[in-house]
Design an enzyme around this catalytic site. Sequence first.
Site, PDB file in Angstrom:
ATOM      1  CE  LYS A  36      -3.890  -0.335   2.575  1.00 48.79           C
ATOM      2  NZ  LYS A  36      -4.543  -0.507   4.108  1.00 48.79           N
TER       3      LYS A  36
HETATM    4  O1  G3P Z   1      -6.885   0.453   5.818  1.00 53.54           O
HETATM    5  C1  G3P Z   1      -7.262   1.705   6.000  1.00 53.54           C
HETATM    6  C2  G3P Z   1      -8.928   1.892   6.333  1.00 53.54           C
HETATM    7  O2  G3P Z   1      -9.473   0.642   6.552  1.00 53.54           O
HETATM    8  C3  G3P Z   1      -9.063   2.803   7.517  1.00 53.54           C
HETATM    9  O3  G3P Z   1     -10.349   2.273   8.110  1.00 53.54           O
HETATM   10  O4  G3P Z   1     -11.746   2.187  10.125  1.00 53.54           O
HETATM   11  O5  G3P Z   1      -9.375   3.401  10.382  1.00 53.54           O
HETATM   12  O6  G3P Z   1     -11.403   4.425   9.052  1.00 53.54           O
HETATM   13  P1  G3P Z   1     -10.587   3.049   9.466  1.00 53.54           P
END
Ligand code: G3P
Length: 224
Positions: free
Chosen positions: A86
């Site tokens: 990533k």
């Molecule tokens: O991997 C990045 C993404 O999944 C972020 O998720 O839950 O931190 O908004 P969150």
Amino acid sequence: MKLFIDDANIEAIRELIEYYPIDGVTTNPSILAKAGKDPRETLKEIREVIGDDMIIFAQAVDLSFEGMIRDAHMIVNLLGANTVVKIPSTPIGFKAMMALQKEGIPTCGTVVYTPMQALLAAKAGASYVAPYVNRIDNMGYDGVGIVKQIQDILLNNNMACEVLAASFKNSQQVLELAAYGIENVTCGPDVFRGFVKNAAIDGAVQDFVDDFEKLTGKTSMSSL
Ligand code: G3P
């Protein structure tokens, strides 16, 4: 649609791959930080648990171009085949995606809040783009709608790049994207567990067993 676990908790990953049709695991530096130990150890453990055939996503952390490339090499050396690096969808990130594509290292343009970021990451050679549905919702925009727009852009331009929708807080967000044909979704364990967490389902399943037991005194066909 492929389903990924967006988490680095080994026990949660073990549980989810046992009970759900999972295609791999995605991580980011914040997720690895929650595991609270050397991130290399965490990533290796995830690889061991999911096996060599499932895809694992791990993020380059360094914000310089040279550092991103170094991080990408380190990640691929650590985790082997079926690893996607990533890379933040920023100008330096686009440069890194272009360079890594030349080396044959698959990348995912991450931290995607806008369709333009996704378009540029795809053009830069990313195999995936990861828009953050719930975080976009929290900014007052339509996260699901933006993911659909990104999907349209990729398809209408014949780009060899798939959406990996991320940052979910509920099943409805996932279902709307499944109905739209989004190829990949990644969710945390709590969102997975919520997919079929429903008193009506549990009640109906138990009713069948209770009725069978009233008839036969047994709770399974094989014990008749
Ligand atoms: O991997 C990045 C993404 O999944 C972020 O998720 O839950 O931190 O908004 P969150």
